[in-house]
Design a protein around this motif. Sequence first.
Motif, PDB file in Angstrom:
ATOM      1  N   SER A   1      -4.373   0.166  -4.520  1.00 55.73           N
ATOM      2  CA  SER A   1      -5.180   0.948  -3.584  1.00 55.73           C
ATOM      3  C   SER A   1      -4.378   2.120  -3.032  1.00 55.73           C
ATOM      4  O   SER A   1      -4.880   3.251  -2.924  1.00 55.73           O
ATOM      5  CB  SER A   1      -5.659   0.045  -2.447  1.00 55.73           C
ATOM      6  OG  SER A   1      -6.391   0.773  -1.494  1.00 55.73           O
TER       7      SER A   1
ATOM      8  N   TYR B   1       0.843  -1.198   0.000  1.00 53.04           N
ATOM      9  CA  TYR B   1       0.000   0.000   0.000  1.00 53.04           C
ATOM     10  C   TYR B   1       0.880   1.250   0.000  1.00 53.04           C
ATOM     11  O   TYR B   1       0.687   2.166  -0.808  1.00 53.04           O
ATOM     12  CB  TYR B   1      -0.919   0.000   1.224  1.00 53.04           C
ATOM     13  CG  TYR B   1      -1.834   1.201   1.307  1.00 53.04           C
ATOM     14  CD1 TYR B   1      -3.100   1.175   0.725  1.00 53.04           C
ATOM     15  CD2 TYR B   1      -1.433   2.368   1.962  1.00 53.04           C
ATOM     16  CE1 TYR B   1      -3.942   2.282   0.794  1.00 53.04           C
ATOM     17  CE2 TYR B   1      -2.258   3.469   2.038  1.00 53.04           C
ATOM     18  CZ  TYR B   1      -3.512   3.426   1.451  1.00 53.04           C
ATOM     19  OH  TYR B   1      -4.334   4.526   1.512  1.00 53.04           O
ATOM     20  N   ASP B   2       1.862   1.282   0.895  1.00 52.85           N
ATOM     21  CA  ASP B   2       2.749   2.450   0.969  1.00 52.85           C
ATOM     22  C   ASP B   2       3.563   2.618  -0.305  1.00 52.85           C
ATOM     23  O   ASP B   2       3.823   3.744  -0.751  1.00 52.85           O
ATOM     24  CB  ASP B   2       3.691   2.319   2.168  1.00 52.85           C
ATOM     25  CG  ASP B   2       2.974   2.449   3.503  1.00 52.85           C
ATOM     26  OD1 ASP B   2       1.798   2.870   3.510  1.00 52.85           O
ATOM     27  OD2 ASP B   2       3.589   2.111   4.537  1.00 52.85           O
TER      28      ASP B   2
ATOM     29  N   ALA C   1      -6.449  10.485  -5.105  1.00 52.63           N
ATOM     30  CA  ALA C   1      -7.649  11.055  -4.478  1.00 52.63           C
ATOM     31  C   ALA C   1      -7.285  12.179  -3.521  1.00 52.63           C
ATOM     32  O   ALA C   1      -7.963  13.215  -3.473  1.00 52.63           O
ATOM     33  CB  ALA C   1      -8.417   9.945  -3.745  1.00 52.63           C
ATOM     34  N   GLU C   2      -6.219  11.984  -2.743  1.00 49.24           N
ATOM     35  CA  GLU C   2      -5.792  13.008  -1.801  1.00 49.24           C
ATOM     36  C   GLU C   2      -5.342  14.278  -2.508  1.00 49.24           C
ATOM     37  O   GLU C   2      -5.392  15.378  -1.936  1.00 49.24           O
ATOM     38  CB  GLU C   2      -4.657  12.466  -0.920  1.00 49.24           C
ATOM     39  CG  GLU C   2      -5.129  11.419   0.089  1.00 49.24           C
ATOM     40  CD  GLU C   2      -3.977  10.811   0.867  1.00 49.24           C
ATOM     41  OE1 GLU C   2      -2.838  11.320   0.748  1.00 49.24           O
ATOM     42  OE2 GLU C   2      -4.208   9.819   1.601  1.00 49.24           O
ATOM     43  N   ALA C   3      -4.910  14.128  -3.767  1.00 50.05           N
ATOM     44  CA  ALA C   3      -4.488  15.290  -4.558  1.00 50.05           C
ATOM     45  C   ALA C   3      -5.656  15.923  -5.305  1.00 50.05           C
ATOM     46  O   ALA C   3      -5.463  16.884  -6.057  1.00 50.05           O
ATOM     47  CB  ALA C   3      -3.409  14.874  -5.544  1.00 50.05           C
ATOM     48  N   GLY C   4      -6.855  15.371  -5.104  1.00 49.54           N
ATOM     49  CA  GLY C   4      -8.043  15.939  -5.752  1.00 49.54           C
ATOM     50  C   GLY C   4      -8.233  15.502  -7.188  1.00 49.54           C
ATOM     51  O   GLY C   4      -9.017  16.105  -7.933  1.00 49.54           O
TER      52      GLY C   4
ATOM     53  N   LYS D   1       1.355   4.082  -2.964  1.00 47.57           N
ATOM     54  CA  LYS D   1       1.088   5.485  -2.641  1.00 47.57           C
ATOM     55  C   LYS D   1       2.282   6.362  -2.980  1.00 47.57           C
ATOM     56  O   LYS D   1       2.124   7.495  -3.476  1.00 47.57           O
ATOM     57  CB  LYS D   1       0.732   5.620  -1.160  1.00 47.57           C
ATOM     58  CG  LYS D   1       0.216   7.009  -0.790  1.00 47.57           C
ATOM     59  CD  LYS D   1      -0.329   7.040   0.635  1.00 47.57           C
ATOM     60  CE  LYS D   1      -0.946   8.418   0.927  1.00 47.57           C
ATOM     61  NZ  LYS D   1      -1.486   8.493   2.300  1.00 47.57           N
TER      62      LYS D   1
ATOM     63  N   GLU E   1       2.128   9.636  -5.410  1.00 50.71           N
ATOM     64  CA  GLU E   1       2.587  10.960  -4.973  1.00 50.71           C
ATOM     65  C   GLU E   1       3.680  11.494  -5.886  1.00 50.71           C
ATOM     66  O   GLU E   1       3.744  12.706  -6.158  1.00 50.71           O
ATOM     67  CB  GLU E   1       3.085  10.874  -3.532  1.00 50.71           C
ATOM     68  CG  GLU E   1       1.966  10.611  -2.531  1.00 50.71           C
ATOM     69  CD  GLU E   1       2.481  10.298  -1.133  1.00 50.71           C
ATOM     70  OE1 GLU E   1       1.675  10.367  -0.179  1.00 50.71           O
ATOM     71  OE2 GLU E   1       3.677   9.959  -0.993  1.00 50.71           O
TER      72      GLU E   1
ATOM     73  N   SER F   1      -5.189   6.094  -3.714  1.00 49.56           N
ATOM     74  CA  SER F   1      -5.417   6.975  -2.568  1.00 49.56           C
ATOM     75  C   SER F   1      -4.589   8.252  -2.693  1.00 49.56           C
ATOM     76  O   SER F   1      -5.043   9.339  -2.307  1.00 49.56           O
ATOM     77  CB  SER F   1      -5.088   6.260  -1.258  1.00 49.56           C
ATOM     78  OG  SER F   1      -3.698   6.103  -1.090  1.00 49.56           O
ATOM     79  N   ALA F   2      -3.382   8.133  -3.254  1.00 51.99           N
ATOM     80  CA  ALA F   2      -2.544   9.316  -3.456  1.00 51.99           C
ATOM     81  C   ALA F   2      -3.184  10.270  -4.461  1.00 51.99           C
ATOM     82  O   ALA F   2      -3.147  11.495  -4.287  1.00 51.99           O
ATOM     83  CB  ALA F   2      -1.154   8.901  -3.931  1.00 51.99           C
TER      84      ALA F   2
ATOM     85  N   ALA G   1      -9.482   9.625  -9.207  1.00 51.67           N
ATOM     86  CA  ALA G   1      -8.666   8.450  -8.946  1.00 51.67           C
ATOM     87  C   ALA G   1      -9.105   7.216  -9.727  1.00 51.67           C
ATOM     88  O   ALA G   1      -8.267   6.411 -10.151  1.00 51.67           O
ATOM     89  CB  ALA G   1      -8.671   8.142  -7.449  1.00 51.67           C
TER      90      ALA G   1
END
Length: 345
Positions: free
Chosen positions: A211, A177-178, A218-221, A181, A185, A215-216, A224
């Motif tokens: 996943s 996961y990390d 989605a967090e950036a808007g 991500k 990013e 998520s990265a 995703a």
Amino acid sequence: MTLDPPTKSRSRSKGRVTLSDVAKTANVSAITVSRALNEPDKVSDKVRQRIEEAVAMLGYIPNRAAKALATNSTQTIAVVIPSISNTVFSNVIKGIYDVCTPSNYEVLFANTYYSIQNEENLVGKLLTQHPDGIIITGLDISERTEKLLRNANIPIVQIMEVGPREAIDMNVGISHYDAGKEMGEFLVAKGYKRIGCIGTQMDFRTQRRMSGFLSALAEAGLEANRYVLTTPEPSTVRLGGQLIGDMLSEHPDIEAVFCNNDDIAYGAIYECQRRHLRIPEQIAITGFNDLDASACINPSLTTIKAPLYEIGKTAAELLIKRLKNQPIECNRIDLGVSLQQRDSA
């Protein structure tokens, strides 16, 4: 010293050379022969050489069953992996061998083909061979497999990932996961907006990797889930080309694509080149694993480097230490990943 030629004994008349036959030929005790074969450093070079010559002369094959009964050890390590042909696991296997071989442990391999049911059956069969320890891939195993492993009462190392759940015993790997991500990013930081991913096999580790990637975004808007294309088929370079082709047909405006492994990333690059798309100017391609070819292809592949050899090596080291009753500082080891930025993104 010249060895005496073997004389016919009761054991020889039955066609099987025994430890006693080797001892008589080498003019030593059976205990000395056993020690020379199992703990060679405890026997003088001269005696060990004489025994080795006797073994070669007679064609002696150790009786593993008898040895196991006498020592409560079979000197074997069982390894359960989802693919023996995948380059990823070839590197892991090399790490395991490089530790087990000098420690006089043989390795028994089982290939599950990414099947939970196959894994159950194979674990059951392997345990009938009474291995001294077992290395098994992943943390997502069935209830029956977990029960079999817990009841075996031997050291167990679950490899390739850490994080989503507790291991039965010991654990060596990375957080998928990390890792996913981190790649997401990275692409966001490079300024890409229309970012997608393609995935094959879709085992548990691949799903967690993707996943984390999504998520990265989605967090950036970013959108995703707009540019996602997956298949349960096994990874191949050809399939990577097919998937990127399908992605481009549906989303010709896509700017960057994360491939869930390097194999399909190679195929994606070749297909983009066939379409005369400039990489990374018109589309960026990234992968995962950092296989040997990733730094050599043109353009060189930006990818996440997973410590594949180190995972196998560390897992085997943990098992050997446990079997030798040596202290273990930590039974859960996250070896981490590193992003290799190259020409493709």
